[in-house]
Design a protein around this motif. Sequence first.
Motif, PDB file in Angstrom:
ATOM      1  N   SER A 179       0.824  -1.211   0.000  1.00  0.00           N
ATOM      2  CA  SER A 179       0.000   0.000   0.000  1.00  0.00           C
ATOM      3  C   SER A 179       0.857   1.258   0.000  1.00  0.00           C
ATOM      4  CB  SER A 179      -0.935   0.003   1.210  1.00  0.00           C
ATOM      5  OG  SER A 179      -0.203  -0.028   2.424  1.00  0.00           O
ATOM      6  N   LEU A 180       2.009   1.230   0.682  1.00  0.00           N
ATOM      7  CA  LEU A 180       2.900   2.382   0.654  1.00  0.00           C
ATOM      8  C   LEU A 180       3.450   2.593  -0.758  1.00  0.00           C
ATOM      9  CD1 LEU A 180       4.464   4.623   2.144  1.00  0.00           C
ATOM     10  CD2 LEU A 180       6.263   2.931   2.605  1.00  0.00           C
ATOM     11  N   ASP A 182       1.996   1.616  -3.528  1.00  0.00           N
ATOM     12  CA  ASP A 182       0.876   2.063  -4.353  1.00  0.00           C
ATOM     13  C   ASP A 182       0.667   3.572  -4.216  1.00  0.00           C
ATOM     14  OD1 ASP A 182       0.522  -0.592  -5.002  1.00  0.00           O
ATOM     15  OD2 ASP A 182      -1.212  -0.889  -3.690  1.00  0.00           O
ATOM     16  N   ALA A 183       0.710   4.069  -2.991  1.00  0.00           N
ATOM     17  CA  ALA A 183       0.503   5.495  -2.746  1.00  0.00           C
ATOM     18  C   ALA A 183       1.640   6.323  -3.343  1.00  0.00           C
ATOM     19  CB  ALA A 183       0.380   5.758  -1.252  1.00  0.00           C
ATOM     20  N   ALA A 184       2.866   5.812  -3.226  1.00  0.00           N
ATOM     21  CA  ALA A 184       4.010   6.526  -3.797  1.00  0.00           C
ATOM     22  C   ALA A 184       3.889   6.621  -5.313  1.00  0.00           C
ATOM     23  CB  ALA A 184       5.312   5.825  -3.407  1.00  0.00           C
ATOM     24  N   VAL A 185       3.505   5.523  -5.951  1.00  0.00           N
ATOM     25  CA  VAL A 185       3.334   5.534  -7.403  1.00  0.00           C
ATOM     26  C   VAL A 185       2.216   6.484  -7.812  1.00  0.00           C
ATOM     27  CG1 VAL A 185       2.598   4.117  -9.372  1.00  0.00           C
ATOM     28  CG2 VAL A 185       4.333   3.265  -7.786  1.00  0.00           C
ATOM     29  N   GLU A 186       1.130   6.482  -7.067  1.00  0.00           N
ATOM     30  CA  GLU A 186       0.025   7.388  -7.367  1.00  0.00           C
ATOM     31  C   GLU A 186       0.482   8.847  -7.308  1.00  0.00           C
ATOM     32  OE1 GLU A 186      -4.534   8.403  -5.810  1.00  0.00           O
ATOM     33  OE2 GLU A 186      -3.334   6.861  -4.820  1.00  0.00           O
ATOM     34  N   ALA A 187       1.292   9.169  -6.314  1.00  0.00           N
ATOM     35  CA  ALA A 187       1.793  10.534  -6.188  1.00  0.00           C
ATOM     36  C   ALA A 187       2.735  10.881  -7.337  1.00  0.00           C
ATOM     37  CB  ALA A 187       2.518  10.694  -4.848  1.00  0.00           C
ATOM     38  N   VAL A 188       3.584   9.931  -7.722  1.00  0.00           N
ATOM     39  CA  VAL A 188       4.509  10.161  -8.839  1.00  0.00           C
ATOM     40  C   VAL A 188       3.733  10.381 -10.134  1.00  0.00           C
ATOM     41  CG1 VAL A 188       6.226   9.025 -10.302  1.00  0.00           C
ATOM     42  CG2 VAL A 188       6.480   8.972  -7.814  1.00  0.00           C
ATOM     43  N   LEU A 189       2.744   9.537 -10.413  1.00  0.00           N
ATOM     44  CA  LEU A 189       1.980   9.655 -11.653  1.00  0.00           C
ATOM     45  C   LEU A 189       1.242  10.986 -11.733  1.00  0.00           C
ATOM     46  CD1 LEU A 189       0.490   6.059 -12.042  1.00  0.00           C
ATOM     47  CD2 LEU A 189       2.531   7.028 -13.123  1.00  0.00           C
ATOM     48  N   TRP A 580      14.765   4.003  -4.243  1.00  0.00           N
ATOM     49  CA  TRP A 580      14.139   3.376  -3.073  1.00  0.00           C
ATOM     50  C   TRP A 580      12.841   2.680  -3.476  1.00  0.00           C
ATOM     51  CZ3 TRP A 580      16.655   2.540   1.179  1.00  0.00           C
ATOM     52  CH2 TRP A 580      17.576   3.455   1.676  1.00  0.00           C
ATOM     53  N   LEU A 581      12.039   3.341  -4.308  1.00  0.00           N
ATOM     54  CA  LEU A 581      10.766   2.768  -4.730  1.00  0.00           C
ATOM     55  C   LEU A 581      10.983   1.508  -5.568  1.00  0.00           C
ATOM     56  CD1 LEU A 581       7.700   2.926  -4.835  1.00  0.00           C
ATOM     57  CD2 LEU A 581       7.903   4.575  -6.718  1.00  0.00           C
ATOM     58  N   ALA A 582      11.996   1.520  -6.423  1.00  0.00           N
ATOM     59  CA  ALA A 582      12.298   0.329  -7.214  1.00  0.00           C
ATOM     60  C   ALA A 582      12.678  -0.847  -6.309  1.00  0.00           C
ATOM     61  CB  ALA A 582      13.428   0.623  -8.202  1.00  0.00           C
ATOM     62  N   VAL A 583      13.505  -0.581  -5.303  1.00  0.00           N
ATOM     63  CA  VAL A 583      13.912  -1.640  -4.374  1.00  0.00           C
ATOM     64  C   VAL A 583      12.709  -2.118  -3.561  1.00  0.00           C
ATOM     65  CG1 VAL A 583      15.429  -2.221  -2.440  1.00  0.00           C
ATOM     66  CG2 VAL A 583      16.260  -0.734  -4.272  1.00  0.00           C
ATOM     67  N   ALA A 584      11.881  -1.171  -3.139  1.00  0.00           N
ATOM     68  CA  ALA A 584      10.700  -1.540  -2.353  1.00  0.00           C
ATOM     69  C   ALA A 584       9.720  -2.371  -3.171  1.00  0.00           C
ATOM     70  CB  ALA A 584      10.012  -0.276  -1.828  1.00  0.00           C
ATOM     71  N   GLU A 585       9.533  -2.035  -4.434  1.00  0.00           N
ATOM     72  CA  GLU A 585       8.634  -2.809  -5.289  1.00  0.00           C
ATOM     73  C   GLU A 585       9.096  -4.265  -5.387  1.00  0.00           C
ATOM     74  OE1 GLU A 585       5.827  -2.453  -6.760  1.00  0.00           O
ATOM     75  OE2 GLU A 585       5.392  -0.331  -6.527  1.00  0.00           O
ATOM     76  N   ALA A 586      10.387  -4.467  -5.530  1.00  0.00           N
ATOM     77  CA  ALA A 586      10.904  -5.840  -5.568  1.00  0.00           C
ATOM     78  C   ALA A 586      10.707  -6.520  -4.221  1.00  0.00           C
ATOM     79  CB  ALA A 586      12.382  -5.826  -5.959  1.00  0.00           C
ATOM     80  N   ALA A 587      10.918  -5.770  -3.135  1.00  0.00           N
ATOM     81  CA  ALA A 587      10.842  -6.366  -1.804  1.00  0.00           C
ATOM     82  C   ALA A 587       9.436  -6.829  -1.470  1.00  0.00           C
ATOM     83  CB  ALA A 587      11.329  -5.362  -0.761  1.00  0.00           C
ATOM     84  N   VAL A 588       8.434  -5.985  -1.773  1.00  0.00           N
ATOM     85  CA  VAL A 588       7.075  -6.352  -1.357  1.00  0.00           C
ATOM     86  C   VAL A 588       6.535  -7.503  -2.207  1.00  0.00           C
ATOM     87  CG1 VAL A 588       6.565  -4.064  -0.461  1.00  0.00           C
ATOM     88  CG2 VAL A 588       5.965  -4.615  -2.826  1.00  0.00           C
ATOM     89  N   ARG A 589       7.200  -7.795  -3.299  1.00  0.00           N
ATOM     90  CA  ARG A 589       6.790  -8.938  -4.106  1.00  0.00           C
ATOM     91  C   ARG A 589       7.512 -10.211  -3.676  1.00  0.00           C
ATOM     92  NH1 ARG A 589       6.370  -9.055 -10.757  1.00  0.00           N
ATOM     93  NH2 ARG A 589       4.755 -10.668 -10.827  1.00  0.00           N
ATOM     94  N   GLY A 590       8.408 -10.102  -2.727  1.00  0.00           N
ATOM     95  CA  GLY A 590       9.079 -11.304  -2.242  1.00  0.00           C
ATOM     96  C   GLY A 590      10.453 -11.065  -1.634  1.00  0.00           C
TER      97      GLY A 590
END
Length: 669
Positions: A179-180, A182-189, A580-590
């Motif tokens: 969810s964090l 998702d919110a970060a991506v929404e703000a970026v877009l 950071w967001l790229a690393v977090a996206e990988a992390a939350v997927r596994g």
Amino acid sequence: MSPAPGRNTLAESTSPYLRQHADNPVHWQQWTPEALAEAAERDVPILLSIGYAACHWCHVMAHESFADPDVAAAANAHFVCIKVDREERPDLDAVYMNATVALTGQGGWPMTCFLTPDGRPFFCGTYYPKPTFLQLLSAVEETWRTRRAEVEQTSDHIAGELRAMATALPSDGPEVSASLCDAAVEAVLADEDTAHGGFGTAPKFPPSALLEALLRHHERTGAPAPVATVARACEAMARGGLYDQLAGGFARYSTDAAWVVPHFEKMLYDNAQLLRVYAHWSRLSSNALARKVTRETARFLLDELRRDGMFVSSLDADAAGHEGLTYVWTPDQLRATLGDDDGRWAAAVFGVTDAGTFEAGTSVLQLRADPEDAARYENVRTVLRAARSTRPQPGRDDKIVTAWNGLAITALCEAGVALGDADMIDAASRCATALLELHVRDGRLRRASLGGVVGESAAILDDHAALATGLLTLHQVTGAHRWLTAAGDLLDIALDHFADPQRPGRWYDVADDAEQLLVRPADPLDGATPSGASSIAESLQLAAHLAPADRAQRHADAAAATLAAAAPLLKRVPRSAGHWLAVAEAAVRGPIQIAVSCADPATSELLAAARMLAPGGAIVVGGHPDSSELLRDRPRVRGADAAYVCRGRVCDLPVVTGADLAAALRRSV
């Protein structure tokens, strides 16, 4: 090395930027304890000038001021003059850039600071033309001589503010979660420039880390908006003047919002990061433009920036003293080079007009649409490239920077996978070999070298992290364990010397046993390159699943703590936390791990499919059963190669076909 008072000593430097100033009448010295001691002995301020070789306005100030005898006389009489290459000493640059921004509200290069002999700044600025600079030198000298108490009070206050700023991240924040992200991506877009692609207004910089993060978000969620944003940005950059339409490679930034006119310098770190993004986009989309740009940008690295197996820092914006001279064209020049018919055709294809898009009626080449006649297009490009090679060429900064070469290693590996080009992976291997041989001295990493001579500057956090990530990527695509071992050694040094022992997950940019400056830099925000902290988070996250058991848990714990400490950045300033967001996206997927147990990694179709299908940030290994940690107790299935897909510590049943592997990965969306 002790400075020699009364002369310029920069010819002894390993920095091309400093050597550019070796003939100045200013008595420049490098930043050394001896230079600081001279300032204390003479009881004069330090004039500190920081820049880099590809910086246009650094050259202008050098010509206008530092080459001038009147300026030199004033500077030499009343100051100890120190020149710093920001790329060789990013720690110094970080400290005094923070001071410059705090005092003036903006920063940039050339950076001009006046310091007390112990390094405390009391006045900072950027570019000054000769008349203004002469007035400034006189005013600072008079203030030092007649109002010393005010100078001491000001410098004490600034130093205190810099130390307060160094606390960086808040002590608590949200957890890193889907969810964090998702919110970060929404703000970026929400910040996208949908008309021109990318983010923000002029000057517009390529948002490499954010684009990689958006690709990973799309792969995790299936949401179409992020990949559409990536496509708009990548196509706009590749078709505009930011991209070299004749030879590949990207300029530093666009001076306008539409990517038409670049600032012409070409940096290794930009092109390495963009190569990684375009390679990822090409794997995901099979887009012809993405594949073209991936191939051409890799060739630019190999043909224009490679030296002794490694990659040099940059090409200058200027040639023969004029910005962009090598790259721009007029309609008459095209006709003279190509003949009337092809010249007029090329002008239409590349957007070259009589009015021009740059200075003096010249135009930067663009490619707003692919021409129908592909053969004619390639022939025209070949002829124009040859003609361009006879023009004055931009200067080249031949300095080898560890971190940027680490970025290049990673990018070449990913491009090699995307294009099925083993030569790119081989080039990455050669770079890693040369870098480890030259830049590791007495068991510790150095920041930079020139002409086969390694500099004295110690490597900083991003050097260790970016190189470790490159080595871990090489290990995955080659199976060679020497890269895994070398990466583990670098990460152990980082954990021992850069991690904050009082605050888990926090990192300093300089080692605890390096030169201690006014402030120990610790900037977690991503900039033109990923921050050291976000880079180390990526390499630790990879190592946690690749390293032997005796190292893996330490890496896993540190990766989790590092990412958790950065969660406030993802919530508050996601545009400045792209990596950071790229690393977090990988992390939350596994993160996702794909281990392919195969008879022959070189010929395994399933392993090749796994590398093409793997989402960004995934870990992919292949080899004989028990040949690596991820292949332990994972046999082939009924004589066939088998892929084992795991998300974190949860694993699926093995699959034996590419179609089944693709289906397994889709189930995680």
